[in-house]
Every structure is written in structure tokens, then in C-alpha cells.
Write a protein that holds these residues in place. Structure first.
Motif, short mmCIF file in Angstrom:
data_model
loop_
_atom_site.label_atom_id
_atom_site.label_comp_id
_atom_site.label_asym_id
_atom_site.label_seq_id
_atom_site.Cartn_x
_atom_site.Cartn_y
_atom_site.Cartn_z
N PRO A 159 13.25 49.86 -14.50
CA PRO A 159 14.26 49.41 -14.50
C PRO A 159 15.60 49.37 -13.17
O PRO A 159 15.45 49.78 -11.58
CB PRO A 159 15.06 51.03 -14.78
CG PRO A 159 15.11 52.13 -14.38
CD PRO A 159 12.67 51.58 -14.44
N GLU A 207 25.46 51.72 -7.82
CA GLU A 207 24.41 52.87 -8.40
C GLU A 207 23.67 53.17 -7.16
O GLU A 207 23.32 54.68 -7.50
CB GLU A 207 23.35 52.19 -10.01
CG GLU A 207 24.58 51.87 -10.67
CD GLU A 207 24.10 50.99 -11.90
OE1 GLU A 207 24.45 51.12 -12.52
OE2 GLU A 207 22.91 50.69 -11.89
N ASN A 262 31.51 57.30 -13.81
CA ASN A 262 30.16 55.22 -14.38
C ASN A 262 29.33 55.06 -14.29
O ASN A 262 28.21 55.08 -14.71
CB ASN A 262 32.18 54.47 -14.83
CG ASN A 262 32.83 55.21 -15.51
OD1 ASN A 262 32.59 55.41 -16.25
ND2 ASN A 262 34.04 54.62 -15.15
N GLY A 298 26.50 58.16 -14.65
CA GLY A 298 25.98 57.87 -16.06
C GLY A 298 25.22 56.57 -16.43
O GLY A 298 23.81 56.53 -16.90
N SER A 299 25.33 55.62 -15.88
CA SER A 299 24.48 53.88 -15.89
C SER A 299 23.29 54.09 -15.16
O SER A 299 22.03 53.87 -15.64
CB SER A 299 25.89 53.00 -15.52
OG SER A 299 24.23 51.47 -15.51
N LEU A 317 21.78 57.13 -14.89
CA LEU A 317 21.15 58.00 -15.90
C LEU A 317 20.57 57.61 -16.81
O LEU A 317 18.94 57.83 -17.55
CB LEU A 317 21.97 59.26 -16.62
CG LEU A 317 22.55 60.57 -15.82
CD1 LEU A 317 23.48 61.21 -15.72
CD2 LEU A 317 20.70 61.06 -14.95
N ARG A 318 21.34 56.75 -17.46
CA ARG A 318 20.52 55.59 -19.43
C ARG A 318 19.43 55.20 -18.86
O ARG A 318 18.85 55.18 -19.25
CB ARG A 318 22.03 55.07 -19.94
CG ARG A 318 23.10 55.81 -20.07
CD ARG A 318 23.97 55.31 -20.90
NE ARG A 318 24.53 54.34 -20.44
CZ ARG A 318 25.61 54.91 -19.78
NH1 ARG A 318 25.87 55.51 -19.92
NH2 ARG A 318 26.77 53.54 -19.01
N LYS A 319 19.47 54.25 -17.40
CA LYS A 319 18.44 53.26 -16.80
C LYS A 319 17.07 54.22 -16.66
O LYS A 319 16.33 53.04 -16.98
CB LYS A 319 19.26 52.77 -15.92
CG LYS A 319 20.18 51.77 -16.29
CD LYS A 319 20.50 50.69 -14.45
CE LYS A 319 21.30 49.78 -15.37
NZ LYS A 319 22.03 48.64 -13.54
N GLN A 336 16.51 57.12 -17.84
CA GLN A 336 15.77 57.98 -18.72
C GLN A 336 16.51 59.45 -18.92
O GLN A 336 14.82 59.99 -18.82
CB GLN A 336 15.10 57.15 -19.79
CG GLN A 336 14.95 55.72 -20.80
CD GLN A 336 14.06 55.26 -20.76
OE1 GLN A 336 12.63 56.00 -20.86
NE2 GLN A 336 14.21 54.50 -21.89
N GLY A 352 17.80 63.35 -17.72
CA GLY A 352 18.83 64.12 -18.61
C GLY A 352 20.41 63.81 -18.24
O GLY A 352 20.73 65.02 -18.44
N ASN A 353 20.28 64.59 -16.55
CA ASN A 353 20.91 65.21 -15.90
C ASN A 353 21.41 64.91 -14.50
O ASN A 353 19.81 64.56 -14.13
CB ASN A 353 21.30 66.94 -15.99
CG ASN A 353 19.90 67.65 -15.47
OD1 ASN A 353 19.14 66.82 -15.18
ND2 ASN A 353 19.52 68.18 -16.57
N ARG A 354 22.02 65.47 -13.65
CA ARG A 354 22.03 65.21 -11.62
C ARG A 354 21.45 65.80 -11.06
O ARG A 354 20.54 65.10 -10.37
CB ARG A 354 23.07 65.95 -11.22
CG ARG A 354 24.64 64.63 -12.10
CD ARG A 354 26.12 65.16 -11.68
NE ARG A 354 26.16 64.85 -10.30
CZ ARG A 354 26.52 63.91 -9.70
NH1 ARG A 354 28.37 63.87 -10.42
NH2 ARG A 354 27.51 63.79 -8.50
#
Length: 214
Positions: free
Chosen positions: A150, A156, A185, A188-189, A191-193, A195, A197-199
């Protein structure tokens, strides 16, 4: 005498109080106890413990959910699961939520004291037999076919560097002169990219890729 600040999370009062007493007797600073996911998150935010001893079965959720909730409000905390269960799914769920280690409740008091100390130092601690299970799972995951890597934006990546150093969203916002919401934000972006689960997983990723270096 240890200067580690500890919180004990368990919904059985006698067990919770007994563990807290043992820790206090051995020089730890027990700053809070909690009996649910909601209470664990609230008290972690209020007392900022270094180590959280976490049961896996709570009345309003799992220990894994509580681990994620605690780390959301206090990302630099280290969570050590202390559970009656040594089931594979429970162990992996907890570790994926960000727990540093996993100890079963049949452990001796001396093992518990040593485990809390090691957890406070950032060392993973597992009941014998569980470490191999966790390492095997990570090895399996690492060997799985990976899609194209990614691409994170410059901002980011910048936020990720600070996450790797254990800074809160508010601290990152101050350093980058943006709002805490904007930081969240970007987190979160990322984390999604990635994949994740958390910080905690995000910080681990950043450290593994050298983003914690100055």
C-alpha cells in the motif's frame, strides 16, 4: 521497589483484589482496578498505567476488546493477559488486539510478578507452549501471498513516525500543527491501507519498517 504503575482488570472481585494485593505487596503501584471493558478504558485514560493485567472474560465484552479499548485511550500502555483460558483463538485474538503477552491463571505468584516486570520492560511474556503458537501464526501470516504494498501519503507517513514513538494524537497534532481529529483521520486511513487492527499494530509496522528512527 518497582515504579511500575499497574491496573488490574477482572470481573471477579476476590481474584481481582487478591492479585492487586499481591502486586502491591511486591512493590508495584496499583493505580486502578476495573471489572468491564468500559471501566477499563475509562480508568486507563484517567490513571495512565504502564501495565494492564487483563482477564479475557468480562461482562460487556472480551479481554481482546478491552485491550483495544485501553490502547485506544492510552497507546503506550502494555497489556498482559491473565486468563483461565489457553485456547488458541483467545490467545491470538488478544495478541492481534495489541496485548504484549499472555499468562494463564494457574501461574505461580512468582511467575506473575516476573511477567509484570518483563511486560513493563516491553518484553513479550507467554505461558510455556503459547509462545510457539503465536510465533507460528505470525510466521504463517508472513508467508501468505502479499498484494502490492500500500502507498501511504507523505502526511500519513509523518503521522506514522510519531505513532511509532508512542505519542498520543494530541501530542502528534501539536508537533505537526494540525488538529487531533486530522491526526485520527490519517491514522484511520493508514490502518485501512495496511489492513491493521489498531494503533499498536500500526506502531509495530512502523518500527519494523524503520519509521521510528529520527
Amino acid at each position: 521497589m518497582s515504579d511500575l504503575r499497574v491496573m488490574v482488570v477482572d470481573d471477579h472481585p476476590m481474584w481481582r483484589d487478591g492479585v492487586a494485593r499481591d502486586l502491591t505487596d511486591n512493590g508495584f503501584d496499583v493505580v486502578a482496578t476495573a471489572d468491564s471493558v468500559a471501566a477499563a478504558a475509562a480508568r486507563a485514560a484517567a490513571t495512565l498505567p504502564d501495565v494492564v493485567l487483563m482477564d479475557m472474560n468480562l461482562p460487556d465484552g472480551t479481554g481482546a476488546q478491552a485491550t483495544a479499548a485501553v490502547l485506544e485511550v492510552h497507546p503506550s500502555a502494555r497489556v498482559l493477559i491473565l486468563s483461565a483460558s489457553d485456547e488458541r483463538d483467545d490467545v491470538l485474538e488478544a495478541i492481534k488486539a495489541g496485548a504484549t503477552g499472555y499468562l494463564v491463571k494457574s501461574a505461580q505468584q512468582s511467575e506473575l510478578i516476573a511477567a509484570v516486570t518483563s511486560t513493563g520492560e516491553g518484553q513479550p511474556v507467554f505461558t510455556p507452549g503459547l509462545a510457539g503458537l503465536v510465533l507460528g501464526e505470525y510466521r504463517r501470516m508472513s508467508q501468505s501471498p502479499q498484494s502490492d504494498a500500500p502507498v501511504l501519503t507523505g502526511r500519513e507517513t509523518e503521522v506514522l513516525r510519531h505513532v511509532a514513538k508512542g505519542l498520543s494524537s494530541r501530542q502528534i497534532a501539536t508537533r505537526l500543527e494540525i488538529s487531533p481529529r486530522t491526526v485520527e483521520n490519517h491514522v484511520g486511513s493508514a490502518l485501512r491501507k495496511l489492513q491493521l487492527g489498531n494503533r499498536v499494530e500500526l506502531a509495530r509496522y512502523a518500527i519494523e519498517h524503520g519509521l521510528d528512527a529520527d
